[in-house]
Design an enzyme around this catalytic site. Structure first.
Site, PDB file in Angstrom:
ATOM      1  N   GLU A  60       0.827  -1.211   0.000  1.00 34.11           N
ATOM      2  CA  GLU A  60       0.000   0.000   0.000  1.00 34.11           C
ATOM      3  C   GLU A  60       0.859   1.258   0.000  1.00 34.11           C
ATOM      4  O   GLU A  60       0.512   2.248  -0.646  1.00 34.11           O
ATOM      5  CB  GLU A  60      -0.962   0.000   1.200  1.00 34.11           C
ATOM      6  CG  GLU A  60      -2.094  -1.019   1.091  1.00 34.11           C
ATOM      7  CD  GLU A  60      -1.675  -2.456   1.366  1.00 34.11           C
ATOM      8  OE1 GLU A  60      -0.563  -2.663   1.925  1.00 34.11           O
ATOM      9  OE2 GLU A  60      -2.440  -3.374   1.019  1.00 34.11           O
ATOM     10  N   HIS A 129     -11.563  -6.363   7.957  1.00 33.42           N
ATOM     11  CA  HIS A 129     -12.248  -6.071   6.688  1.00 33.42           C
ATOM     12  C   HIS A 129     -13.508  -5.262   6.973  1.00 33.42           C
ATOM     13  O   HIS A 129     -14.502  -5.386   6.266  1.00 33.42           O
ATOM     14  CB  HIS A 129     -12.611  -7.345   5.926  1.00 33.42           C
ATOM     15  CG  HIS A 129     -11.442  -8.187   5.533  1.00 33.42           C
ATOM     16  ND1 HIS A 129     -10.778  -9.003   6.419  1.00 33.42           N
ATOM     17  CD2 HIS A 129     -10.806  -8.330   4.343  1.00 33.42           C
ATOM     18  CE1 HIS A 129      -9.785  -9.619   5.791  1.00 33.42           C
ATOM     19  NE2 HIS A 129      -9.791  -9.233   4.530  1.00 33.42           N
TER      20      HIS A 129
END
Lengths: 325, 360
Positions: A60, A129
């Protein structure tokens, strides 16, 4: 007008932007051949090729760092972070670099970057998540934070984000990616930043919410109507810039406020809203504000539905506010 | 000449290395002298309290000037905060740099950053930040963008030995390898990351060896030898523009001064070590070469130092006379346009300023 789900509207918005402007490109994990794990980038690889729909290594910080470099050079990258829960390795690039480039360079180096990321609970995603970490980013000077709740807003706000010369964190309510569908205007129909949407008009109480908390808020308002309380639902749409005028105008009208978000309560975005109301609408308030939020725990797996605000909790809080004054 | 790291997949061919043109050498030396003079002056100015902070580069002049000399003016620089030599070769005026060190109204950055964190779009020199390594993946992204736009340039990113341990070193080099980005990773291994010696940073025999794992060449050069640095960078640039991807260059140098004016290196390193590297002073090395070739005389050299010192003193005097930064610029450049919240805070600030409750 076309009937689309939120994720379809985002997909359509990306394709439109890429067709209109060759400087727009998409990068992230699994966004190319696979079309994104939520299919938000479906079909883009085929239409625009691997140079504009870039499957990146699993990093990321690399994705955001590379996107910044591309933007400095004059492109308009749209980076996808697969889940907001995975954005933290890029936190330094976002907070120290992306948000500060224009400022620290005296305006020489704007950063025309959009970071898209699905956020929030309700998909049985457990700790990693499900998070709603918008407050970290809203707290960072130099970032715009956008959260749509309808297909039309998803497409219209995304178009505005991609056209915006400053960095935008575009958070997508993945719980309602497909659960909510609606009419989306065709063509380049932009929804401006800093303009809240009145999702439901009312005179007795205001429910402030955004993203995936809009459907339960509207549902709560319908329930309240049955018992004689006419609740207004204000969809903030953009946390930064915040439509403070709309926030204050609604409470000046209703005199009561319930603030809803799924992120933990302590230092959540609702705290800022409550502070603004206390500072600037104190004499309009008939009763103390209530917040209906996630709890100050990590996001749970088995107890997800117990953790997330629902219409019943919102109604419960609204009734308490009405009862108080 | 560069020495390829072990098992490097495509070691550059030494015979391809172009030389630093002999006619350029006096100019290269002048740039190195200017960097050294500014450095000495700024250390003094910091001690006198006339600038707030300073990050010196002494010992790294040949590496920086040699590298910058090998680049095209269209190439993009992604510096760390110690790249004064690069900025000077790029043509950034001394006065403009000193304005930044003071943070006055002449500062392009509007007084927003500590000294040394400058950047000038005009010179394709990207504004630096303090976190180490973040510039690396940005340089890779910019290189990918340049290639996408069909522009024949490279991006060069500067960092030190300590940064090779950072997240963004790994992310950036990995991306560059995968995408064959036209980027040069220029590592100045100055042996110390504040107090941590090079051998405590990594077990790798060299820093250049790390390139092997990313699938591109890593080269070690003597960073006190301006010729070696120039050749290594020219090679890397040629490779990048030929579409062969990035190169990691490890220029071995020594930070003769402290990490910054807040650091006292006597706490962690020995006088003997310092002396060993002072004997390899890159300025002395190039001066000796120029004296030997007849391109410079001792009298020329003395005059050069004297003129350069005068020029820097004059530039600083002018920077000190430049007006302070306008306090209301505090609210500019957060975004292209101020949000209503920023507008309201600016008004509140302006009122307090007027009443004397805020003193810049």
């Amino acid at each position: 007008m076309t009937e689309l789900t939120i994720v379809q509207a985002i997909n359509r918005g990306l394709a439109d932007a890429m067709r209109a402007d060759p400087d727009v490109l998409v990068l992230g994990e699994d966004v190319g051949v696979n079309g994104g794990v939520f299919r938000a980038t479906e079909g883009l690889f085929k239409e625009f090729g691997g140079d504009r729909v870039i499957d990146t290594p699993l990093s990321e910080t690399g994705i955001v760092g590379a996107a910044i470099g591309m933007a400095l050079y004059g492109l308009k990258p749209v980076a996808e972070i697969q889940f907001l829960d995975f954005i933290y390795p890029a936190f330094d690039q976002i907070v120290s670099e992306l948000a500060k480039f224009r400022y620290r360079s005296g305006g020489q180096y704007p950063c025309h970057v959009v970071i898209r990321s699905p956020y929030g609970g309700g998909i049985k995603g457990g700790l990693y998540h499900s998070q709603s970490s918008e407050a970290y980013f809203a707290h960072t000077a130099g970032l715009k934070v956008v959260i749509p709740s309808t297909p039309a807003d998803a497409k219209g706000l995304l178009a505005t984000a991609i056209a915006d010369p400053d960095p935008v964190l575009f958070l997508e309510p993945k719980r309602i990616y497909r659960a909510v569908s609606g009419e989306v205007p065709d063509g380049d129909q932009r929804v401006p930043f800093g303009e809240a949407r009145i999702a439901r008009e009312g005179a007795d109480l205001t429910i402030f919410a955004y993203g995936a908390m809009i459907p339960p808020s509207v549902q709560a308002a319908e329930t309240l109507a049955a018992s004689g309380t006419n609740a207004e639902v204000v969809d903030l749409r953009t946390l930064v810039p915040l439509d403070e005028k709309a926030v204050l105008a609604s409470v000046e009208k209703t005199g009561r406020a319930v603030i809803v978000h799924e992120a933990p309560r302590f230092c959540g975005f609702g705290a800022e809203l409550a502070a603004i109301l206390a500072e600037k609408a104190f004499f309009s308030l008939k009763a103390p504000i209530q917040r209906v939020t996630g709890y100050d725990t990590p996001f749970p797996y088995a107890l997800e539905n117990a953790y997330l605000p629902n219409a019943e909790r919102i109604v419960h809080a609204a009734k308490a506010v009405v009862a108080a004054g | 000449m560069g020495k390829a790291a072990d098992k490097s997949p495509e070691p550059p061919a030494p015979e391809a290395s172009p030389d630093l043109p002999a006619d350029d050498l006096p100019k290269v030396y002048r740039a190195m002298v200017l960097a050294r003079v500014m450095d000495e002056r700024c250390l003094t100015l910091q001690r006198q309290g006339r600038i707030g902070f300073y990050v010196p580069l002494q010992g790294q002049e040949a590496a920086q000037v040699g590298c910058a000399w090998a680049l095209d003016s269209e190439d993009w620089i992604f510096p760390a905060y110690r790249e004064l030599g690069v900025a000077l070769v790029r043509g950034v005026p001394v006065k403009l740099l000193l304005d930044q060190f003071i943070g006055n109204s002449g500062d392009v950055l509007k007084g927003r950053q500590m000294p040394n964190h400058y950047g000038y779009r005009e010179f394709r020199f990207v504004t630096a930040s303090s976190p180490v390594g973040t510039q690396i993946s940005q340089a890779v992204g910019a290189a990918m963008a340049a290639r996408w736009k069909g522009e024949e340039i490279v991006t060069v990113t500067f960092f030190g030995d300590g940064t090779t341990s950072s997240n963004d070193f790994h992310a950036g080099l990995n991306f560059a390898g995968v995408f064959k980005a036209p980027t040069i990773f220029f590592c100045q291994n100055n042996q110390w990351a504040i107090s941590l010696p090079r051998e405590r940073q990594t077990r790798s025999e060299t820093l250049a060896a790390k390139a092997v794992a990313y699938g591109f060449p890593g080269v070690v050069v003597d960073g006190t030898d301006v010729h070696a640095v120039y050749r290594a960078v020219r090679d890397a640039r040629d490779r990048a523009l030929a579409g062969d991807g990035p190169t990691l260059i490890e220029a071995q140098v020594y930070r003769l001064g402290p990490h910054s004016t807040s650091d006292d290196p006597r706490r962690y390193r020995t006088d003997a070590e310092l002396q060993k590297w002072k004997d390899k002073d890159p300025l002395a090395r190039l001066k000796h070469e120029l004296l030997t070739s007849g391109a410079l005389t001792e009298a020329d050299d003395a005059a050069l130092w004297e003129t350069t010192r005068k020029d820097v003193v004059a530039a600083f005097a002018s920077a000190e006379e430049t007006s302070p930064v306008d306090p209301l610029t505090l609210f500019d450049d957060v975004f292209a346009q101020r949000t209503p919240q920023l507008e309201a805070q600016r008004e509140e600030f302006a009122a307090l300023l007027k009443e004397g409750l805020i003193k810049p």
